[in-house]
Design an enzyme around this catalytic site. Structure first.
Site, short mmCIF file in Angstrom:
data_model
loop_
_atom_site.label_atom_id
_atom_site.label_comp_id
_atom_site.label_asym_id
_atom_site.label_seq_id
_atom_site.Cartn_x
_atom_site.Cartn_y
_atom_site.Cartn_z
N HIS A 115 0.81 -1.22 0.00
CA HIS A 115 0.00 0.00 0.00
C HIS A 115 0.84 1.27 0.00
O HIS A 115 0.38 2.32 0.43
CB HIS A 115 -0.96 -0.01 1.20
N CYS A 123 3.31 12.64 -7.74
CA CYS A 123 2.51 13.67 -8.41
C CYS A 123 1.14 13.10 -8.78
O CYS A 123 1.01 11.92 -9.08
CB CYS A 123 3.24 14.13 -9.67
N GLY A 182 -1.57 -9.42 12.55
CA GLY A 182 -2.05 -8.05 12.74
C GLY A 182 -2.85 -7.48 11.59
O GLY A 182 -2.82 -6.28 11.36
P1 NAD Z 1 -7.03 -3.24 10.40
O1 NAD Z 1 -7.05 -2.04 11.28
O2 NAD Z 1 -8.20 -3.52 9.54
O3 NAD Z 1 -6.88 -4.53 11.34
C1 NAD Z 1 -5.94 -4.58 12.35
C2 NAD Z 1 -5.97 -5.98 12.93
O4 NAD Z 1 -4.91 -6.09 13.86
C3 NAD Z 1 -7.25 -6.33 13.67
O5 NAD Z 1 -7.71 -7.59 13.23
C4 NAD Z 1 -6.83 -6.38 15.14
O6 NAD Z 1 -7.55 -7.36 15.87
C5 NAD Z 1 -5.38 -6.75 15.02
N1 NAD Z 1 -4.52 -6.30 16.12
C6 NAD Z 1 -4.68 -5.21 16.92
N2 NAD Z 1 -3.65 -5.12 17.77
C7 NAD Z 1 -2.81 -6.16 17.50
C8 NAD Z 1 -1.57 -6.59 18.03
N3 NAD Z 1 -0.98 -5.91 19.01
N4 NAD Z 1 -1.00 -7.70 17.51
C9 NAD Z 1 -1.60 -8.39 16.52
N5 NAD Z 1 -2.78 -8.02 15.97
C10 NAD Z 1 -3.37 -6.92 16.45
O7 NAD Z 1 -5.67 -3.18 9.61
P2 NAD Z 1 -5.27 -3.88 8.26
O8 NAD Z 1 -5.81 -5.25 8.17
O9 NAD Z 1 -3.82 -3.62 8.07
O10 NAD Z 1 -6.10 -2.98 7.24
C11 NAD Z 1 -5.58 -2.67 6.17
C12 NAD Z 1 -5.23 -1.14 6.07
O11 NAD Z 1 -4.73 -0.49 7.24
C13 NAD Z 1 -4.13 -1.04 5.13
O12 NAD Z 1 -4.58 -0.32 4.05
C14 NAD Z 1 -3.00 -0.31 5.81
O13 NAD Z 1 -2.34 0.47 4.84
C15 NAD Z 1 -3.69 0.46 6.83
N6 NAD Z 1 -2.99 0.97 8.02
C16 NAD Z 1 -1.62 0.95 8.16
C17 NAD Z 1 -1.03 1.45 9.32
C18 NAD Z 1 0.47 1.42 9.46
O14 NAD Z 1 1.21 1.58 8.48
N7 NAD Z 1 1.01 1.18 10.67
C19 NAD Z 1 -1.82 1.95 10.36
C20 NAD Z 1 -3.22 1.96 10.17
C21 NAD Z 1 -3.78 1.45 9.01
#
Ligand code: NAD
Length: 241
Positions: A115, A123, A182
Site C-alpha cells: 500500500h 505527483c 495483525g
Molecule cells: P485493520 O485495522 O483492519 O486490522 C488490524 C488488525 O490487527 C485487527 O484484526 C486487530 O484485531 C489486530 N490487532 C490489533 N492489535 C494487534 C496486536 N498488538 N498484535 C496483533 N494483531 C493486532 O488493519 P489492516 O488489516 O492492516 O487494514 C488494512 C489497512 O490499514 C491497510 O490499508 C494499511 O495500509 C492500513 N494501516 C496501516 C497502518 C500502518 O502503516 N502502521 C496503520 C493503520 C492502518
C-alpha cells in the site's frame, strides 16, 4: 503447538509474512479497525480517497502530517524484530499493508509494501516520485509540472502498484509457511494472499488477538499480540530448523 504443525515448520524453507496495522499497534501506531482504531474517530472516506484529497487537500495533507509525525517517532517492536531475525535461519519475505517502514527499520531485507509508504510522495499527474521533503507544510506541495503532490500510498478504490502486487503473488504462491499477523483481512486484494499460499499447500498461521474472517481457514490461530507471539514462534523455528 500441535505436533503436525511442528513437523510442517521443521521442513519449511520459505516463510512469507502478511502483516497489517496490528503489528505496529505495539509501536504506538493506531490500527484502522478494531478497538481504538483510527476509523473510530475519522471518516475514512473523507480522508483516504482521491476524491477526498481533491475536495479538501489541506485536511487530508494535515491528517497525513499527523500520522507521519507519529510514525517518525515510532520504533519497531519485538514482533518486527523477530521477523527480521528469522532471516538468519530461513528464506523470509514480508508482504505488508503497512505504510510505516517499521519492518525495514527492524532489519527485514525483503519487504514488499503493498500500500505504498507514508514517507514518499508522488505527483497527481506526472510520474514524479520522491521521499517527503516538506513534511510540515500546511498545504500539499506542488510538482515541477505544476500539479499537486500527494502521499504515495494506496487509497480506497485505487489499484495496488502492479509490479509489487505481481511479486507478492509469486512469493505467496511459493511459500511453505504463511504467517498472517495483525491484519483483519478485510482489505482486498491483500486478503487473497493466503489463498495463493494454500494452493501451494502452505501451512497458514494467524496471529491476532481477535478472530478474522479467515480464521476457519487457518491451520493455527494464535490469539495473542504480535510482539508477544512472534518472538515465541521464531524461537520455535530456531529450535527445530
Ligand atoms: P485493520 O485495522 O483492519 O486490522 C488490524 C488488525 O490487527 C485487527 O484484526 C486487530 O484485531 C489486530 N490487532 C490489533 N492489535 C494487534 C496486536 N498488538 N498484535 C496483533 N494483531 C493486532 O488493519 P489492516 O488489516 O492492516 O487494514 C488494512 C489497512 O490499514 C491497510 O490499508 C494499511 O495500509 C492500513 N494501516 C496501516 C497502518 C500502518 O502503516 N502502521 C496503520 C493503520 C492502518
Amino acid at each position: 503447538m500441535k505436533e503436525q504443525i511442528e513437523d510442517q515448520l521443521k521442513n519449511a524453507q520459505k516463510v512469507v509474512f502478511v502483516t497489517g496495522a496490528g503489528i505496529s499497534q505495539e509501536s504506538g501506531i493506531p490500527t484502522f479497525r478494531g478497538k481504538d482504531g483510527l476509523w473510530r474517530n475519522y471518516d475514512a472516506m473523507k480522508l483516504a480517497t482521491i476524491d477526498a484529497f481533491y475536495e479538501n487537500p489541506k485536511l487530508v495533507w494535515e491528517w497525513y502530517n499527523e500520522r507521519r509525525q507519529n510514525i517518525f517517532n515510532a520504533e519497531p517492536n519485538l514482533g518486527h524484530k523477530a521477523i527480521a531475525e528469522l532471516e538468519n535461519f530461513l528464506q523470509v519475505t514480508v508482504l505488508t499493508q503497512n505504510i510505516d517502514g517499521l519492518h525495514q527499520q527492524a532489519g527485514s531485507s525483503n519487504v514488499l509494501e503493498l500500500h505504498g509508504s507514508i514517507v514518499k510522495i508522488k505527483c497527481t499527474s506526472c510520474d514524479f516520485k520522491d521521499e517527503i521533503f516538506t513534511q510540515f507544510s500546511k498545504l500539499p506541495p506542488l510538482c515541477k509540472c505544476g500539479s499537486i503532490l500527494r502521499p504515495d500510498v494506496v487509497w480506497f478504490g485505487e489499484v495496488l502498484p502492479q509490479d509489487v502486487w505481481k511479486e507478492a503473488i509469486i512469493q505467496a504462491s511459493s511459500c511453505d509457511v504463511m504467517i498472517i499477523a495483525g491484519t483483519s483481512l478485510v482489505v482486498s486484494p491483500a486478503n487473497t494472499l493466503p489463498i495463493y499460499a494454500r494452493q501451494n499447500n502452505a501451512t497458514l498461521i494467524e496471529i491476532n488477538p481477535e478472530k478474522t474472517i479467515m480464521t476457519l481457514e487457518m491451520d493455527l490461530s494464535i490469539r495473542s499480540t504480535s510482539a508477544f507471539a512472534l518472538p515465541e514462534l521464531v524461537s520455535i523455528f530456531k529450535k527445530i530448523s
